[in-house]
Design an enzyme around this catalytic site. Structure first.
Site, PDB file in Angstrom:
ATOM      1  N   TYR A  77      40.653   5.406  53.487  1.00 16.17           N
ATOM      2  CA  TYR A  77      39.367   5.421  54.186  1.00 16.17           C
ATOM      3  C   TYR A  77      39.525   5.850  55.639  1.00 16.17           C
ATOM      4  O   TYR A  77      38.986   5.225  56.553  1.00 16.17           O
ATOM      5  CB  TYR A  77      38.710   4.039  54.149  1.00 16.17           C
ATOM      6  CG  TYR A  77      38.440   3.460  52.789  1.00 16.17           C
ATOM      7  CD1 TYR A  77      38.376   4.255  51.654  1.00 16.17           C
ATOM      8  CD2 TYR A  77      38.237   2.096  52.638  1.00 16.17           C
ATOM      9  CE1 TYR A  77      38.127   3.701  50.406  1.00 16.17           C
ATOM     10  CE2 TYR A  77      37.978   1.536  51.399  1.00 16.17           C
ATOM     11  CZ  TYR A  77      37.928   2.338  50.290  1.00 16.17           C
ATOM     12  OH  TYR A  77      37.675   1.784  49.058  1.00 16.17           O
ATOM     13  N   HIS A 145      45.314   2.285  43.964  1.00 15.96           N
ATOM     14  CA  HIS A 145      44.035   2.932  44.245  1.00 15.96           C
ATOM     15  C   HIS A 145      43.732   4.082  43.280  1.00 15.96           C
ATOM     16  O   HIS A 145      44.508   5.022  43.172  1.00 15.96           O
ATOM     17  CB  HIS A 145      44.059   3.460  45.686  1.00 15.96           C
ATOM     18  CG  HIS A 145      42.709   3.689  46.269  1.00 15.96           C
ATOM     19  ND1 HIS A 145      42.514   3.884  47.612  1.00 15.96           N
ATOM     20  CD2 HIS A 145      41.473   3.743  45.706  1.00 15.96           C
ATOM     21  CE1 HIS A 145      41.230   4.050  47.849  1.00 15.96           C
ATOM     22  NE2 HIS A 145      40.583   3.975  46.701  1.00 15.96           N
TER      23      HIS A 145
END
Length: 463
Positions: A77, A145
């Site tokens: 992010y 992830h």
């Protein structure tokens, strides 16, 4: 919003240090994880033109004062980990909210839009970097992830390495995976249990419990994950990566990233028109439905952690809202008004739970809040059924992830993984900044307009 939280008492003695979450090595995650998690994917340039211009310190401080005790982030992010870490390192937070009073959840493995590295070397380097960025000695949960983009063997290896770090170094407490396709998540949960004899602590799914797609609640979702021993299944992206908005999918600096087809988008536009005709906004119904319904639908893989009260400086225990497991959800906001209105919605949802009437009276709130919440719940359910009638065959539809033809570009961008393997299990500074990363769908928040102002009509109404 100022960088000090609203309604903060003036006297320092009026800010008692918040209690620690009880934890021992054998504590199950489902007994302590809060049911509402603040997602920080908004602290990224995909949803905001300049995330460094956001008042992230004020947002995090306000979230804590409203009772939120868990923050989800990722190295993928952009600057999110660093911004969150800086917000948690302020004197106000350090004094009032010790590290043991809140949870930090982050991820490993995804480096860029088309670059993944699940090697043990990179897992170690990524954990080390996250600890540094977040100014902490331990991470409560670390996910692998977007697991559908790599092989099952790579996921298994990464999980084993995270568990080695957990057991040998104690800088990781719980280990999980995140991703979109439920069949892949189920396959991997079963594989990991079969190969290691230990189930996953958490599997985070996104965009699979929404107005458009509720498959996470079914046998192919939590039914299968629960059978594989998974302890907690957080539900992220209640707006389906921004699909379920009146304005349509968000289009940021990197263009239109959403995988929904023109036909699906058209059906959602029709559903939005249906909501308009009944005096509601699609995103309001979508958000309230997902948060409220998942508390019950996801309870089997939920948690007994204390919920955020939604009221500044008021702590609420799980016992005060019935004492049962509650399904866990991830939300995301960029600005103070969004957070405040989301917490009002959350408070109203809690008022409708068992014990809500008594809790409201003890807290000095409206004695009929429980009744109002239940009436609102019924209204949302009626409109949900109408929306799904409009969506027709698009209900429970899922898109392909990864997209056809995807190729992992690991090692192409900057040779970052070679840097780690060559030396000291610590990445170069070049790894700190990823060139224009796409926002991962996992934990995707409610998207917002770029810039400093968001019109009230695009915010969550006070209900």
């Amino acid at each position: 919003m100022a960088t000090t939280p609203p309604n903060a008492p003036d006297a320092p003695e009026a800010l008692p240090t918040q209690p620690s979450v009880p934890y021992e090595r054998n504590t199950r995650l489902s007994s302590i994880l809060p049911p509402l998690i603040f997602g920080t994917a908004t602290f990224n340039h995909q949803y905001n033109s300049d995330p460094f211009a956001l008042d992230t310190v004020g947002l995090v401080s306000s979230a804590l004062t409203h009772g939120i005790r868990a923050f989800d982030t990722s190295p993928y992010y952009g600057p999110a980990e660093s911004l969150l870490g800086a917000a948690l390192a302020t004197p106000f937070v350090r004094t009032t909210f010790p590290r043991s009073s809140y949870f930090l959840l982050t991820k490993v493995g995804r480096i860029a839009a088309a670059e993944f590295d699940y090697s043990p070397e990179w897992v170690r380097a990524s954990v080390t970097r996250s600890l540094q960025r977040l100014n902490t000695d331990y991470l409560d949960v670390v996910y692998c992830h977007d697991v559908e983009f790599v092989s099952a063997a790579e996921v298994l290896g990464a999980v084993k390495e995270l568990r080695r770090i957990r057991d040998a170094e104690h800088s990781v407490r719980y280990v999980g995976i995140s991703g979109y396709p439920l069949d892949v998540l189920g396959d991997l949960a079963e594989l990991i249990l079969r190969e290691t004899g230990e189930p996953l602590d958490a599997v985070m799914s996104y965009a699979n419990f929404t107005l458009q797609n509720e498959t996470l609640a079914g046998p192919c979702g939590i039914g299968r994950l629960r059978a594989a021993g998974v302890d907690v299944v957080p539900n992220a992206s209640p707006l389906g990566m921004g699909l379920l908005r009146r304005e349509g999918v968000p289009v940021g600096a990197l263009g239109d990233f959403h995988p929904a087809s023109r036909e699906l988008r058209g059906a959602v536009r029709a559903a939005s028109g249906f909501c308009d005709r009944h005096g509601e906004r699609l995103e309001v119904i979508a958000l309230r439905h997902a948060l409220e319904s998942w508390l019950e639908a996801g309870a089997a893989v939920g948690s007994r952690g204390d919920p955020a009260s939604g009221v500044p400086w008021v702590r609420e225990s799980n016992e005060q809202v019935g004492g049962t497991k509650l399904g866990v959800s991830v939300i995301g906001v960029s600005r103070a008004p969004e957070l405040e209105k989301t917490m009002l919605v959350w408070r109203s949802i809690l008022d409708g739970l068992e014990g809500g009437r008594e809790t409201a009276i003890k807290a000095g709130r409206w004695s009929r809040a429980y009744e109002w919440s239940w009436n609102r719940k019924r209204a949302v359910q009626i409109l949900k059924e109408g929306v799904q009638e409009v969506l027709g065959d698009w209900v429970d539809y899922t898109w392909a992830s990864p997209p056809p033809g995807f190729v992992n570009q690991k090692g192409v961008n900057a040779g970052a993984d070679e840097t780690v393997r060559a030396g000291k299990d610590k990445p170069k500074a070049t790894v700190e900044e990823v060139d224009a990363p796409w926002l991962t769908p996992a934990a995707s928040p409610e998207p917002t307009e770029g810039g400093d102002e968001v019109r009230d009509e695009k915010s969550i109404p006070l209900r």
